[in-house]
Design a protein around this motif. Structure first.
Motif, PDB file in Angstrom:
ATOM      1  N   SER A 112       7.433  45.627  64.813  1.00 39.11           N
ATOM      2  CA  SER A 112       6.174  45.862  65.525  1.00 39.11           C
ATOM      3  C   SER A 112       5.721  47.314  65.415  1.00 39.11           C
ATOM      4  N   GLY A 113       6.682  48.231  65.263  1.00 40.82           N
ATOM      5  CA  GLY A 113       6.330  49.642  65.142  1.00 40.82           C
ATOM      6  C   GLY A 113       5.919  50.046  63.751  1.00 40.82           C
ATOM      7  N   ARG A 114       5.953  49.096  62.797  1.00 42.73           N
ATOM      8  CA  ARG A 114       5.606  49.367  61.399  1.00 42.73           C
ATOM      9  C   ARG A 114       6.339  50.594  60.875  1.00 42.73           C
ATOM     10  N   ASP A 115       7.635  50.617  61.097  1.00 45.42           N
ATOM     11  CA  ASP A 115       8.440  51.781  60.745  1.00 45.42           C
ATOM     12  C   ASP A 115       9.191  51.624  59.426  1.00 45.42           C
ATOM     13  N   ILE A 116       8.810  50.641  58.629  1.00 43.41           N
ATOM     14  CA  ILE A 116       9.357  50.506  57.275  1.00 43.41           C
ATOM     15  C   ILE A 116       8.268  50.890  56.287  1.00 43.41           C
ATOM     16  N   ILE A 117       8.594  51.802  55.384  1.00 41.62           N
ATOM     17  CA  ILE A 117       7.651  52.220  54.352  1.00 41.62           C
ATOM     18  C   ILE A 117       8.252  51.901  52.984  1.00 41.62           C
ATOM     19  N   VAL A 118       7.487  51.220  52.152  1.00 42.73           N
ATOM     20  CA  VAL A 118       7.928  50.876  50.803  1.00 42.73           C
ATOM     21  C   VAL A 118       7.167  51.734  49.800  1.00 42.73           C
ATOM     22  N   ILE A 119       7.895  52.359  48.892  1.00 48.13           N
ATOM     23  CA  ILE A 119       7.253  53.195  47.878  1.00 48.13           C
ATOM     24  C   ILE A 119       7.487  52.608  46.487  1.00 48.13           C
ATOM     25  N   GLU A 123      13.815  54.008  41.237  1.00 47.75           N
ATOM     26  CA  GLU A 123      15.103  54.365  41.819  1.00 47.75           C
ATOM     27  C   GLU A 123      15.472  53.370  42.921  1.00 47.75           C
ATOM     28  N   LEU A 124      16.768  53.311  43.210  1.00 46.86           N
ATOM     29  CA  LEU A 124      17.253  52.445  44.286  1.00 46.86           C
ATOM     30  C   LEU A 124      17.350  53.285  45.549  1.00 46.86           C
ATOM     31  N   ILE A 125      16.303  53.230  46.365  1.00 48.40           N
ATOM     32  CA  ILE A 125      16.194  54.108  47.529  1.00 48.40           C
ATOM     33  C   ILE A 125      16.207  53.301  48.819  1.00 48.40           C
ATOM     34  N   ALA A 126      17.108  53.695  49.699  1.00 52.60           N
ATOM     35  CA  ALA A 126      17.151  53.122  51.055  1.00 52.60           C
ATOM     36  C   ALA A 126      17.672  54.220  51.961  1.00 52.60           C
ATOM     37  N   LEU A 127      16.831  54.743  52.822  1.00 55.76           N
ATOM     38  CA  LEU A 127      17.241  55.848  53.678  1.00 55.76           C
ATOM     39  C   LEU A 127      16.380  55.928  54.929  1.00 55.76           C
ATOM     40  N   THR A 128      16.877  56.686  55.881  1.00 52.48           N
ATOM     41  CA  THR A 128      16.152  56.944  57.127  1.00 52.48           C
ATOM     42  C   THR A 128      15.769  58.420  57.139  1.00 52.48           C
ATOM     43  N   ASN A 141      12.055  48.894  43.670  1.00 54.38           N
ATOM     44  CA  ASN A 141      13.146  48.464  42.793  1.00 54.38           C
ATOM     45  C   ASN A 141      14.351  47.979  43.597  1.00 54.38           C
ATOM     46  N   LEU A 142      14.609  48.627  44.726  1.00 52.28           N
ATOM     47  CA  LEU A 142      15.713  48.199  45.585  1.00 52.28           C
ATOM     48  C   LEU A 142      15.447  46.803  46.139  1.00 52.28           C
ATOM     49  N   ILE A 143      14.210  46.576  46.568  1.00 54.54           N
ATOM     50  CA  ILE A 143      13.834  45.276  47.125  1.00 54.54           C
ATOM     51  C   ILE A 143      13.995  44.174  46.081  1.00 54.54           C
ATOM     52  N   LYS A 144      13.641  44.491  44.833  1.00 58.43           N
ATOM     53  CA  LYS A 144      13.784  43.510  43.757  1.00 58.43           C
ATOM     54  C   LYS A 144      15.253  43.196  43.467  1.00 58.43           C
ATOM     55  N   MET A 145      16.097  44.227  43.558  1.00 53.94           N
ATOM     56  CA  MET A 145      17.494  44.055  43.175  1.00 53.94           C
ATOM     57  C   MET A 145      18.297  43.267  44.203  1.00 53.94           C
ATOM     58  N   LEU A 146      18.016  43.465  45.498  1.00 55.03           N
ATOM     59  CA  LEU A 146      18.808  42.836  46.555  1.00 55.03           C
ATOM     60  C   LEU A 146      18.267  41.455  46.909  1.00 55.03           C
ATOM     61  N   ASP A 147      19.170  40.559  47.253  1.00 54.90           N
ATOM     62  CA  ASP A 147      18.712  39.254  47.736  1.00 54.90           C
ATOM     63  C   ASP A 147      18.370  39.370  49.223  1.00 54.90           C
TER      64      ASP A 147
END
Length: 283
Positions: A112-119, A123-128, A141-147
């Motif tokens: 609800s806070g819309r606190d996920i940003i996709v770029i 690169e395989l990027i996942a961070l806070t 690319n990370l989203i594509k790679m992971l199920d």
């Protein structure tokens, strides 16, 4: 909650030294601004050991003032650097943001806070990142790679960093370590806290998902990759130097990772702390 409790202890060790330093610096500056009537502190005590007007007195006075100025400058420098880095990162993210994917991910995971940003990135990027209001940053690319299960585990992991404000805690511990480099326990607290918060986030993700399979699978896929984003104290990346510890904990949940602390480091650090507290009371 095993690692969550340990994180409180390690954080407390670092903050304890930081609080003593801040109090002493504050009292010393108050003494300079308002006079020596009430605001006594360890810095004044060190200066008063020597007779005013002697060479020793002025040498100690110079050393004390140099240390005080150095500490304040380091603190100011780190804060300014973080502000600059935050603005630069936000601008870069603004240019790379995939609006469609960002909306999709927030809806998919009920954010609800819309606190996920996709770029858009290969690169395989996942961070806070962020101090006051942390956001989760993912690459296309990370989203594509992971199920689905693996991605959900990553989201929960990063959510833990958000929930516990880990970026802010790391930032504070790093400042304390860089100012109080002469106290071994500050370095120990900073380095080990970075490891423990990853284990805490993994623990949170496993609890929410009810299984360690998704998290373990995601880690194995990322184990031979690296993040192109230059990490600083604003960022808490999913795939960093703690992967070995995390895999060990997933394989053997009841195994307690050893965080070695030399007796010499404890003695030096505790003696400095005790001396500071005693002088705060008697001066």
């Amino acid at each position: 909650m095993l690692w969550r409790n340990k994180s409180f202890f390690v954080l407390g060790v670092g903050l304890c030294f930081g609080m003593v330093l801040c109090i002493q610096l504050g009292l010393y500056l108050a003494n300079i601004l308002f006079g020596p009537t009430f605001f006594d502190n360890i810095f004044q005590f060190c200066i008063r050991i020597f007779k005013k007007g002697t060479v020793e007195y002025y040498v100690v006075l110079l050393l004390v003032n140099t240390y005080v100025v150095f500490s304040i400058l380091v603190l100011c420098k780190k804060i300014i650097q973080q502000v600059v880095n935050t603005n630069r990162l936000k601008k870069k993210i603004g240019h790379l943001t995939n609006r469609e994917k960002t909306i999709e991910m927030n809806q998919r995971f009920n954010r609800s806070g819309r606190d996920i940003i996709v770029i858009n990135s290969n690169e395989l990027i996942a961070l806070t990142f962020g101090l006051r209001n942390p956001f989760i940053l993912l690459s296309t690319n990370l989203i594509k790679m992971l199920d689905k299960t693996e991605l959900e585990a990553v989201i929960y992991h990063e959510t833990a960093h958000q929930k516990y404000h880990d970026t802010l805690k790391i930032f504070v511990l790093k400042m304390i370590y860089e100012v109080m480099w002469y106290i071994p326990l500050t370095k120990w607290a900073y380095k080990n806290f970075k490891i423990i918060i990853e284990l805490v986030a993994d623990e949170y993700a496993i609890t929410r998902m009810g299984s360690e399979l998704g998290l373990g699978s995601a880690l194995l896929k990322l184990i031979n990759t690296h993040l192109d984003y230059k990490t600083n104290s604003l960022l808490v990346p999913f795939a960093d130097g703690t992967i070995d510890y995390r895999l060990k904990q997933l394989i053997e949940p009841y195994y307690t990772l050893p965080f070695k602390l030399q007796i010499k480091s404890i003695i030096i650090s505790v003696n400095v702390m005790i001396l500071s507290i005693i002088l705060m009371i008697i001066v």
